[in-house]
Design a protein around this motif. Structure first.
Motif, PDB file in Angstrom:
ATOM      1  N   ASN A   1      57.497  35.099  89.772  1.00 38.74           N
ATOM      2  CA  ASN A   1      58.626  34.921  89.372  1.00 38.74           C
ATOM      3  C   ASN A   1      59.924  34.520  90.026  1.00 38.74           C
ATOM      4  O   ASN A   1      61.079  35.136  90.345  1.00 38.74           O
ATOM      5  CB  ASN A   1      59.028  36.179  88.440  1.00 38.74           C
ATOM      6  N   THR A   2      59.470  33.259  90.969  1.00 37.13           N
ATOM      7  CA  THR A   2      60.997  32.502  90.733  1.00 37.13           C
ATOM      8  C   THR A   2      61.447  31.283  91.054  1.00 37.13           C
ATOM      9  O   THR A   2      59.869  30.423  90.423  1.00 37.13           O
ATOM     10  CB  THR A   2      60.330  32.665  92.805  1.00 37.13           C
ATOM     11  N   ARG A   3      61.854  31.172  90.564  1.00 37.46           N
ATOM     12  CA  ARG A   3      62.360  29.345  89.836  1.00 37.46           C
ATOM     13  C   ARG A   3      63.328  28.555  90.692  1.00 37.46           C
ATOM     14  O   ARG A   3      62.723  27.152  90.911  1.00 37.46           O
ATOM     15  CB  ARG A   3      63.323  29.571  88.150  1.00 37.46           C
ATOM     16  N   SER A   4      63.908  29.341  91.384  1.00 36.45           N
ATOM     17  CA  SER A   4      64.604  28.013  92.640  1.00 36.45           C
ATOM     18  C   SER A   4      64.821  29.112  93.996  1.00 36.45           C
ATOM     19  O   SER A   4      64.607  30.061  94.208  1.00 36.45           O
ATOM     20  CB  SER A   4      65.847  28.260  91.809  1.00 36.45           C
ATOM     21  N   LEU A   5      64.813  28.157  95.001  1.00 34.58           N
ATOM     22  CA  LEU A   5      64.878  28.534  96.152  1.00 34.58           C
ATOM     23  C   LEU A   5      65.802  29.678  96.726  1.00 34.58           C
ATOM     24  O   LEU A   5      66.326  30.614  97.520  1.00 34.58           O
ATOM     25  CB  LEU A   5      65.535  27.084  97.081  1.00 34.58           C
ATOM     26  N   ALA A   6      67.252  29.610  95.946  1.00 36.79           N
ATOM     27  CA  ALA A   6      68.153  30.293  96.490  1.00 36.79           C
ATOM     28  C   ALA A   6      68.028  31.928  95.630  1.00 36.79           C
ATOM     29  O   ALA A   6      68.662  32.610  95.830  1.00 36.79           O
ATOM     30  CB  ALA A   6      69.453  30.274  94.883  1.00 36.79           C
ATOM     31  N   GLU A   7      66.687  32.381  94.687  1.00 36.40           N
ATOM     32  CA  GLU A   7      66.587  33.281  94.357  1.00 36.40           C
ATOM     33  C   GLU A   7      65.331  33.940  95.540  1.00 36.40           C
ATOM     34  O   GLU A   7      64.411  35.249  95.613  1.00 36.40           O
ATOM     35  CB  GLU A   7      65.228  33.191  93.306  1.00 36.40           C
ATOM     36  N   ILE A   8      64.933  33.284  96.809  1.00 37.12           N
ATOM     37  CA  ILE A   8      64.596  33.926  97.782  1.00 37.12           C
ATOM     38  C   ILE A   8      64.961  34.851  98.839  1.00 37.12           C
ATOM     39  O   ILE A   8      65.729  33.893  99.057  1.00 37.12           O
ATOM     40  CB  ILE A   8      62.985  32.309  98.147  1.00 37.12           C
ATOM     41  N   THR A   9      64.927  35.410  98.722  1.00 35.94           N
ATOM     42  CA  THR A   9      66.204  36.832  99.543  1.00 35.94           C
ATOM     43  C   THR A   9      65.035  37.577 100.562  1.00 35.94           C
ATOM     44  O   THR A   9      63.738  37.664  99.764  1.00 35.94           O
ATOM     45  CB  THR A   9      66.938  37.892  98.784  1.00 35.94           C
ATOM     46  N   ALA A  10      65.398  38.091 100.818  1.00 38.74           N
ATOM     47  CA  ALA A  10      64.330  38.880 101.925  1.00 38.74           C
ATOM     48  C   ALA A  10      64.800  40.146 101.087  1.00 38.74           C
ATOM     49  O   ALA A  10      62.939  40.590 101.337  1.00 38.74           O
ATOM     50  CB  ALA A  10      65.159  39.977 103.173  1.00 38.74           C
ATOM     51  N   GLU A  11      65.271  40.424 100.211  1.00 37.76           N
ATOM     52  CA  GLU A  11      64.473  41.789  99.073  1.00 37.76           C
ATOM     53  C   GLU A  11      63.665  41.111  98.249  1.00 37.76           C
ATOM     54  O   GLU A  11      62.475  41.629  98.065  1.00 37.76           O
ATOM     55  CB  GLU A  11      65.568  42.156  98.556  1.00 37.76           C
ATOM     56  N   SER A  12      63.447  40.045  97.904  1.00 39.82           N
ATOM     57  CA  SER A  12      62.596  39.500  96.876  1.00 39.82           C
ATOM     58  C   SER A  12      60.992  39.309  97.789  1.00 39.82           C
ATOM     59  O   SER A  12      59.695  39.343  97.032  1.00 39.82           O
ATOM     60  CB  SER A  12      62.661  38.487  96.424  1.00 39.82           C
ATOM     61  N   LEU A  13      61.157  39.214  99.092  1.00 42.49           N
ATOM     62  CA  LEU A  13      60.292  39.340 100.278  1.00 42.49           C
ATOM     63  C   LEU A  13      59.439  40.481 100.372  1.00 42.49           C
ATOM     64  O   LEU A  13      58.693  40.684 101.297  1.00 42.49           O
ATOM     65  CB  LEU A  13      60.451  38.477 101.205  1.00 42.49           C
ATOM     66  N   SER A  14      59.990  41.793  99.883  1.00 47.61           N
ATOM     67  CA  SER A  14      59.610  43.284 101.015  1.00 47.61           C
ATOM     68  C   SER A  14      58.457  43.185 100.656  1.00 47.61           C
ATOM     69  O   SER A  14      57.666  43.816 100.982  1.00 47.61           O
ATOM     70  CB  SER A  14      60.675  43.766 100.220  1.00 47.61           C
ATOM     71  N   PHE A  15      57.905  42.529  99.573  1.00 46.86           N
ATOM     72  CA  PHE A  15      56.116  43.605  99.651  1.00 46.86           C
ATOM     73  C   PHE A  15      55.117  42.255 100.657  1.00 46.86           C
ATOM     74  O   PHE A  15      54.290  42.958 100.589  1.00 46.86           O
ATOM     75  CB  PHE A  15      55.887  42.392  98.121  1.00 46.86           C
ATOM     76  N   ILE A  16      55.877  41.547 101.066  1.00 44.10           N
ATOM     77  CA  ILE A  16      54.872  41.345 102.185  1.00 44.10           C
ATOM     78  C   ILE A  16      54.138  41.799 102.750  1.00 44.10           C
ATOM     79  O   ILE A  16      52.889  41.550 102.905  1.00 44.10           O
ATOM     80  CB  ILE A  16      55.633  39.463 102.661  1.00 44.10           C
ATOM     81  N   PRO A  17      55.336  42.939 103.738  1.00 47.22           N
ATOM     82  CA  PRO A  17      54.388  43.222 104.775  1.00 47.22           C
ATOM     83  C   PRO A  17      53.707  44.442 104.110  1.00 47.22           C
ATOM     84  O   PRO A  17      52.985  45.426 104.855  1.00 47.22           O
ATOM     85  CB  PRO A  17      56.046  44.746 105.441  1.00 47.22           C
ATOM     86  N   LEU A  18      53.157  44.183 103.104  1.00 49.06           N
ATOM     87  CA  LEU A  18      52.528  45.851 102.364  1.00 49.06           C
ATOM     88  C   LEU A  18      51.218  45.296 102.266  1.00 49.06           C
ATOM     89  O   LEU A  18      50.133  45.675 101.713  1.00 49.06           O
ATOM     90  CB  LEU A  18      53.072  46.093 100.971  1.00 49.06           C
ATOM     91  N   LEU A  19      51.117  44.114 101.598  1.00 51.32           N
ATOM     92  CA  LEU A  19      49.988  43.208 101.794  1.00 51.32           C
ATOM     93  C   LEU A  19      49.045  43.682 103.091  1.00 51.32           C
ATOM     94  O   LEU A  19      48.929  43.517 104.054  1.00 51.32           O
ATOM     95  CB  LEU A  19      49.973  41.638 101.689  1.00 51.32           C
ATOM     96  N   GLU A  20      47.444  43.749 101.850  1.00 52.64           N
ATOM     97  CA  GLU A  20      46.551  43.706 103.201  1.00 52.64           C
ATOM     98  C   GLU A  20      45.288  42.838 103.134  1.00 52.64           C
ATOM     99  O   GLU A  20      44.889  42.718 101.558  1.00 52.64           O
ATOM    100  CB  GLU A  20      45.996  45.489 102.661  1.00 52.64           C
ATOM    101  N   PRO A  21      44.858  42.135 103.761  1.00 55.02           N
ATOM    102  CA  PRO A  21      44.774  42.597 105.002  1.00 55.02           C
ATOM    103  C   PRO A  21      46.360  41.690 105.033  1.00 55.02           C
ATOM    104  O   PRO A  21      46.653  40.975 104.622  1.00 55.02           O
ATOM    105  CB  PRO A  21      43.757  41.425 105.747  1.00 55.02           C
ATOM    106  N   SER A  22      46.999  41.806 106.190  1.00 53.45           N
ATOM    107  CA  SER A  22      48.438  41.616 106.772  1.00 53.45           C
ATOM    108  C   SER A  22      48.456  40.554 106.956  1.00 53.45           C
ATOM    109  O   SER A  22      47.156  39.036 107.098  1.00 53.45           O
ATOM    110  CB  SER A  22      49.222  42.819 108.176  1.00 53.45           C
ATOM    111  N   ILE A  23      49.449  40.085 106.547  1.00 52.06           N
ATOM    112  CA  ILE A  23      50.005  38.471 106.878  1.00 52.06           C
ATOM    113  C   ILE A  23      50.595  37.820 108.292  1.00 52.06           C
ATOM    114  O   ILE A  23      51.649  38.645 108.179  1.00 52.06           O
ATOM    115  CB  ILE A  23      51.123  38.352 105.736  1.00 52.06           C
TER     116      ILE A  23
END
Length: 177
Positions: free
Chosen positions: A94-116
């Motif tokens: 649910n991101t429509r532009s580069l301006a919507e990509i923030t540290a907060e919007s990517l906070s799910f990445i460290p939670l992924l398994e296996p780690s990225i």
């Protein structure tokens, strides 16, 4: 030569009259799993390379098949809009532009398994600057970042994923609405 190979692979079985040695394709790569099979005629033993494949080693992976103006084709499924693709799954993002990509919007990445280990961001038609907090956040999490056009990001994701690297693609379509 085939008989000698069959004897050695089967472990020196004494009855090898006319072994059949076959090479079979198993999708993206050929594993060297071996199974001895009893042939019908004369009671001899044959060796069928790749007859029994250990699927625990054989990984399935996501593949970006193509891109188009408003989406992507991933593992044969056409997805409209922005997508998030990991080695195991793909999701609409649910991101429509580069301006919507923030540290907060990517906070799910460290939670992924296996780690990225690597995040590849596809910006659409041309590369633009990300918010500096995004790079700082990913650096803090020890995750590498690549920012590219979406077509190049698709190729980079496929290449890294086929090398069994732990990569995540975040792709914006070429034409953002």
């Amino acid at each position: 030569m085939a008989a000698a190979l069959a004897k050695r692979l089967v472990g020196g079985l004494s009855k090898v009259s006319s072994p059949s040695v076959r090479f079979l394709s198993s999708g993206r790569r050929a594993d060297n799993a071996i199974a001895a099979t009893r042939s019908e005629g004369e009671g001899g033993y044959g060796v069928d390379l790749l007859a029994k494949i250990d699927t625990s080693d054989h990984k399935r992976f996501m593949l970006i098949n193509s891109y188009f103006s408003n989406g992507f084709k991933v593992a044969g499924l056409q997805l409209a809009g922005s997508v998030c693709i990991s080695p195991q799954a793909s999701f609409l993002w649910n991101t429509r532009s580069l301006a919507e990509i923030t540290a907060e919007s990517l906070s799910f990445i460290p939670l992924l398994e296996p780690s990225i280990d690597i995040v590849v961001i596809g910006c659409g038609r041309r590369v633009e600057q990300l918010d500096p907090s995004v790079r700082r956040f990913l650096d803090k999490e020890r995750i590498s970042l690549e920012v590219q056009t979406s077509p190049n990001a698709c190729a980079t994701f496929n290449f890294l994923n086929q090398e069994s690297r732990s990569v995540l693609a975040l792709l914006l379509p070429l034409e953002q609405s």
